[in-house]
Design a protein around this motif. Structure first.
Motif, PDB file in Angstrom:
ATOM      1  N   MET A  42      40.050  40.775  36.500  1.00 54.40           N
ATOM      2  CA  MET A  42      41.331  40.455  37.434  1.00 54.40           C
ATOM      3  C   MET A  42      41.800  41.694  38.321  1.00 54.40           C
ATOM      4  O   MET A  42      41.963  41.395  39.338  1.00 54.40           O
ATOM      5  CB  MET A  42      42.601  40.347  36.359  1.00 54.40           C
ATOM      6  N   ILE A  43      41.526  42.791  37.662  1.00 55.24           N
ATOM      7  CA  ILE A  43      41.850  43.952  38.632  1.00 55.24           C
ATOM      8  C   ILE A  43      40.540  43.969  39.774  1.00 55.24           C
ATOM      9  O   ILE A  43      41.007  44.400  40.932  1.00 55.24           O
ATOM     10  CB  ILE A  43      41.768  45.457  37.765  1.00 55.24           C
TER      11      ILE A  43
ATOM     12  N   THR B   7      41.539  41.411  42.553  1.00 51.27           N
ATOM     13  CA  THR B   7      42.613  41.814  43.267  1.00 51.27           C
ATOM     14  C   THR B   7      42.420  42.905  44.353  1.00 51.27           C
ATOM     15  O   THR B   7      42.877  42.687  45.441  1.00 51.27           O
ATOM     16  CB  THR B   7      43.862  42.366  42.200  1.00 51.27           C
ATOM     17  N   LEU B   8      41.712  44.043  43.791  1.00 45.80           N
ATOM     18  CA  LEU B   8      41.268  45.017  44.553  1.00 45.80           C
ATOM     19  C   LEU B   8      40.325  44.340  45.775  1.00 45.80           C
ATOM     20  O   LEU B   8      40.393  44.655  46.877  1.00 45.80           O
ATOM     21  CB  LEU B   8      40.603  46.013  43.932  1.00 45.80           C
TER      22      LEU B   8
ATOM     23  N   LEU C  32      40.198  41.416  46.954  1.00 43.94           N
ATOM     24  CA  LEU C  32      41.120  40.733  48.001  1.00 43.94           C
ATOM     25  C   LEU C  32      41.864  41.303  48.597  1.00 43.94           C
ATOM     26  O   LEU C  32      42.061  41.130  49.967  1.00 43.94           O
ATOM     27  CB  LEU C  32      42.019  39.448  47.195  1.00 43.94           C
ATOM     28  N   MET C  33      42.547  42.375  48.320  1.00 43.73           N
ATOM     29  CA  MET C  33      43.157  43.378  49.072  1.00 43.73           C
ATOM     30  C   MET C  33      42.326  43.965  50.132  1.00 43.73           C
ATOM     31  O   MET C  33      42.734  44.093  51.496  1.00 43.73           O
ATOM     32  CB  MET C  33      43.926  44.211  48.346  1.00 43.73           C
TER      33      MET C  33
END
Length: 65
Positions: free
Chosen positions: A22-23, A26-27, A29-30
């Protein structure tokens, strides 16, 4: 077994694969979002340049004095 050993053992559970995935997502996508915003900004600047060039507001030819 004393209380200190129980606390020490409970503190470290090892890596959580789901949490790390998940991390990572998220990174990713950012970073992708920032790259896409950069790309859109470059497209906007190019579009504005060519619109101004078509309207005759700017020129790429150096004028002789």
């Amino acid at each position: 077994m004393g209380a200190a050993q129980k606390i020490g053992h409970a503190a470290y559970q090892g890596p959580s694969v789901v949490k790390e995935i998940m991390i990572g997502i998220t990174l990713g996508l950012m970073a992708g979002g920032l790259w896409k915003m950069h790309h859109w900004n470059n497209q906007k600047r190019s579009r504005e340049f060519y619109n101004m060039l078509d309207k005759g507001l700017i020129s790429v030819v150096v004028e002789d004095e």
